[in-house]
Design a protein around this motif. Structure first.
Motif, PDB file in Angstrom:
ATOM      1  N   TRP A   1       0.665  -1.188   0.276  1.00  0.00           N
ATOM      2  CA  TRP A   1      -0.211  -0.271   0.092  1.00  0.00           C
ATOM      3  C   TRP A   1       1.132   1.527   0.205  1.00  0.00           C
ATOM      4  O   TRP A   1       0.841   2.273  -0.536  1.00  0.00           O
ATOM      5  CB  TRP A   1      -0.617   0.022   0.843  1.00  0.00           C
ATOM      6  CG  TRP A   1      -1.877   1.034   1.187  1.00  0.00           C
ATOM      7  CD1 TRP A   1      -3.661   0.420   0.069  1.00  0.00           C
ATOM      8  CD2 TRP A   1      -1.371   2.415   1.609  1.00  0.00           C
ATOM      9  NE1 TRP A   1      -3.938   2.208   0.373  1.00  0.00           N
ATOM     10  CE2 TRP A   1      -3.069   3.401   1.305  1.00  0.00           C
ATOM     11  CE3 TRP A   1      -0.948   2.968   2.323  1.00  0.00           C
ATOM     12  CZ2 TRP A   1      -3.584   4.199   1.524  1.00  0.00           C
ATOM     13  CZ3 TRP A   1      -1.001   4.511   2.528  1.00  0.00           C
ATOM     14  CH2 TRP A   1      -2.281   4.979   2.270  1.00  0.00           C
TER      15      TRP A   1
ATOM     16  N   HIS B   1       2.887   2.443  -3.585  1.00  0.00           N
ATOM     17  CA  HIS B   1       2.489   3.544  -4.347  1.00  0.00           C
ATOM     18  C   HIS B   1       2.451   4.629  -4.107  1.00  0.00           C
ATOM     19  O   HIS B   1       1.783   5.585  -4.911  1.00  0.00           O
ATOM     20  CB  HIS B   1       1.068   2.515  -4.904  1.00  0.00           C
ATOM     21  CG  HIS B   1      -0.587   2.274  -4.304  1.00  0.00           C
ATOM     22  ND1 HIS B   1      -1.089   1.351  -3.952  1.00  0.00           N
ATOM     23  CD2 HIS B   1      -1.606   4.482  -3.838  1.00  0.00           C
ATOM     24  CE1 HIS B   1      -2.441   1.971  -3.240  1.00  0.00           C
ATOM     25  NE2 HIS B   1      -1.741   2.991  -2.820  1.00  0.00           N
ATOM     26  N   PHE B   2       3.157   5.134  -3.177  1.00  0.00           N
ATOM     27  CA  PHE B   2       3.503   6.229  -3.315  1.00  0.00           C
ATOM     28  C   PHE B   2       4.631   6.536  -3.323  1.00  0.00           C
ATOM     29  O   PHE B   2       5.675   7.984  -2.887  1.00  0.00           O
ATOM     30  CB  PHE B   2       3.180   6.822  -1.511  1.00  0.00           C
ATOM     31  CG  PHE B   2       1.473   7.166  -1.326  1.00  0.00           C
ATOM     32  CD1 PHE B   2       1.238   8.589  -1.403  1.00  0.00           C
ATOM     33  CD2 PHE B   2       0.380   6.317  -0.652  1.00  0.00           C
ATOM     34  CE1 PHE B   2      -0.147   8.707  -1.478  1.00  0.00           C
ATOM     35  CE2 PHE B   2      -0.739   6.181  -1.064  1.00  0.00           C
ATOM     36  CZ  PHE B   2      -0.716   7.813  -1.007  1.00  0.00           C
TER      37      PHE B   2
ATOM     38  N   PHE C   1       5.816   9.623  -5.074  1.00  0.00           N
ATOM     39  CA  PHE C   1       5.613  10.863  -4.182  1.00  0.00           C
ATOM     40  C   PHE C   1       6.444  11.310  -4.054  1.00  0.00           C
ATOM     41  O   PHE C   1       7.135  12.511  -3.751  1.00  0.00           O
ATOM     42  CB  PHE C   1       3.801  10.486  -3.731  1.00  0.00           C
ATOM     43  CG  PHE C   1       3.717  12.106  -3.310  1.00  0.00           C
ATOM     44  CD1 PHE C   1       3.223  12.891  -4.636  1.00  0.00           C
ATOM     45  CD2 PHE C   1       4.186  12.427  -2.849  1.00  0.00           C
ATOM     46  CE1 PHE C   1       2.538  14.151  -3.739  1.00  0.00           C
ATOM     47  CE2 PHE C   1       3.635  13.683  -1.819  1.00  0.00           C
ATOM     48  CZ  PHE C   1       2.633  14.407  -2.935  1.00  0.00           C
TER      49      PHE C   1
ATOM     50  N   LEU D   1       4.301  22.304  -6.839  1.00  0.00           N
ATOM     51  CA  LEU D   1       3.398  22.441  -7.368  1.00  0.00           C
ATOM     52  C   LEU D   1       2.807  23.156  -6.181  1.00  0.00           C
ATOM     53  O   LEU D   1       1.228  23.392  -6.780  1.00  0.00           O
ATOM     54  CB  LEU D   1       2.954  20.653  -6.894  1.00  0.00           C
ATOM     55  CG  LEU D   1       2.882  19.802  -7.898  1.00  0.00           C
ATOM     56  CD1 LEU D   1       3.573  18.317  -7.504  1.00  0.00           C
ATOM     57  CD2 LEU D   1       1.973  19.821  -8.709  1.00  0.00           C
TER      58      LEU D   1
ATOM     59  N   GLU E   1      -0.720  25.185  -7.052  1.00  0.00           N
ATOM     60  CA  GLU E   1      -2.458  24.635  -7.346  1.00  0.00           C
ATOM     61  C   GLU E   1      -2.784  25.912  -6.924  1.00  0.00           C
ATOM     62  O   GLU E   1      -4.069  26.264  -6.498  1.00  0.00           O
ATOM     63  CB  GLU E   1      -2.019  23.780  -6.719  1.00  0.00           C
ATOM     64  CG  GLU E   1      -2.459  22.371  -6.931  1.00  0.00           C
ATOM     65  CD  GLU E   1      -3.143  22.015  -8.245  1.00  0.00           C
ATOM     66  OE1 GLU E   1      -4.056  22.840  -8.353  1.00  0.00           O
ATOM     67  OE2 GLU E   1      -2.328  21.528  -8.911  1.00  0.00           O
TER      68      GLU E   1
ATOM     69  N   LEU F   1      -5.898  10.430   1.347  1.00  0.00           N
ATOM     70  CA  LEU F   1      -4.426  10.479   1.281  1.00  0.00           C
ATOM     71  C   LEU F   1      -4.506   9.898  -0.379  1.00  0.00           C
ATOM     72  O   LEU F   1      -3.696  10.675  -1.182  1.00  0.00           O
ATOM     73  CB  LEU F   1      -3.488   9.106   1.712  1.00  0.00           C
ATOM     74  CG  LEU F   1      -3.439   9.562   3.563  1.00  0.00           C
ATOM     75  CD1 LEU F   1      -2.272   9.288   4.736  1.00  0.00           C
ATOM     76  CD2 LEU F   1      -3.065  10.964   3.678  1.00  0.00           C
ATOM     77  N   GLU F   2      -6.193   8.309  -1.231  1.00  0.00           N
ATOM     78  CA  GLU F   2      -4.535   8.401  -2.199  1.00  0.00           C
ATOM     79  C   GLU F   2      -5.437   9.695  -2.810  1.00  0.00           C
ATOM     80  O   GLU F   2      -5.169   9.622  -3.896  1.00  0.00           O
ATOM     81  CB  GLU F   2      -5.706   7.454  -2.606  1.00  0.00           C
ATOM     82  CG  GLU F   2      -5.091   6.245  -1.580  1.00  0.00           C
ATOM     83  CD  GLU F   2      -5.845   4.353  -1.925  1.00  0.00           C
ATOM     84  OE1 GLU F   2      -6.919   4.502  -1.956  1.00  0.00           O
ATOM     85  OE2 GLU F   2      -5.204   3.862  -2.349  1.00  0.00           O
TER      86      GLU F   2
ATOM     87  N   LYS G   1      -3.375  12.412  -3.265  1.00  0.00           N
ATOM     88  CA  LYS G   1      -1.849  12.068  -4.313  1.00  0.00           C
ATOM     89  C   LYS G   1      -2.539  12.065  -6.268  1.00  0.00           C
ATOM     90  O   LYS G   1      -1.920  12.159  -6.878  1.00  0.00           O
ATOM     91  CB  LYS G   1      -1.956  10.344  -3.919  1.00  0.00           C
ATOM     92  CG  LYS G   1      -0.715  10.147  -5.551  1.00  0.00           C
ATOM     93  CD  LYS G   1      -0.093   7.994  -4.492  1.00  0.00           C
ATOM     94  CE  LYS G   1      -1.090   7.691  -5.186  1.00  0.00           C
ATOM     95  NZ  LYS G   1      -1.358   6.057  -6.379  1.00  0.00           N
TER      96      LYS G   1
ATOM     97  N   PRO H   1      -3.708  16.672  -6.547  1.00  0.00           N
ATOM     98  CA  PRO H   1      -3.092  17.608  -5.201  1.00  0.00           C
ATOM     99  C   PRO H   1      -3.978  18.718  -5.067  1.00  0.00           C
ATOM    100  O   PRO H   1      -4.260  19.410  -6.301  1.00  0.00           O
ATOM    101  CB  PRO H   1      -1.708  17.511  -5.693  1.00  0.00           C
ATOM    102  CG  PRO H   1      -1.221  16.603  -6.623  1.00  0.00           C
ATOM    103  CD  PRO H   1      -2.454  16.292  -7.632  1.00  0.00           C
TER     104      PRO H   1
END
Lengths: 112, 112
Positions: A87, A90-91, A94, A105, A109, B25-26, B29, B32
DNA sequence: TGAAAACTTTGCTATATGGCGAAGTATCAT
DNA sequence: ATGATACTTCGCCATATAGCAAAGTTTTCA
């Protein structure tokens, strides 16, 4: 509220959120086949406390018990650990991005 | 009892032990710079509930907030995730061992 | 100015967690 | 059979978690 730790991954992460339980896992990694008394010996808590921690670890599938006579041997089950790692994995892309880039970033944003 | 989630790694694993928080969190990701309302929109809980989850994520250092006018933008902080992954990582050799080999080990230890 | 929007805080509830001492259950040794 | 050892379960307590409705704050828009 929803159920507290309903899924396997919930139970795994929850089990890992306590230093005593992580210590137990680390000890079982370096010294496989310890009994419950042996696990208890260096810990600052009493047996009933350890029993509860072991129950949490069992519920998460992180340990299994084998009884031989009156001695219960505890062993580490790796599967849930690898699923937790998956789990987090997959970060990975990042967290490899530099913090500078992240800051950029965020600002980008912020203007949108 | 000891303090509940005293260390950073305790707080990180605890934060990950809930599906709503992992979902947040997902989402951060893949998208953002979402605001708190945008995060709330697909969730089956009310704002105060989300606020508590965000507080848990903040305490773990997993998110940071940036206020622009009345809108609060949330961003993901990767560091604690990578530290959690590092902790799991030192069990990697263990879970790469086949389950057959583990079973053999358990039996071996059982005889000692 | 006044109201809506976006977030936050404040009680409140129910349940879970983490600890303990004491009592209970097997199992082994004498 | 008695007693010790190893573990387990039971009640009990204090605190934490996770949810909600309602009230509060700040910012924006009419």
């Amino acid at each position: 509220m929803a159920k507290y730790h309903e899924t396997p991954i919930d139970r795994t992460f929850f089990a890992l959120a306590d230093p005593t339980r992580r210590q137990v896992l680390e000890r079982l990694k370096s010294e496989p086949g310890l009994s419950i008394s042996e696990l208890a010996q260096p810990l600052p808590i009493k047996m009933p406390g350890l029993m509860k921690h072991l129950a949490v670890l069992s519920d998460a599938g992180l340990i299994s018990r084998t009884k031989a006579g009156r001695v219960v041997t505890v062993s580490l089950a790796a599967r849930p650990l690898s699923e937790a790692a998956d789990w987090l994995h997959h970060f990975e892309a990042f967290w490899n991005v530099s913090l500078d880039r992240l800051a950029a970033l965020v600002e980008e944003e912020g203007e949108a």
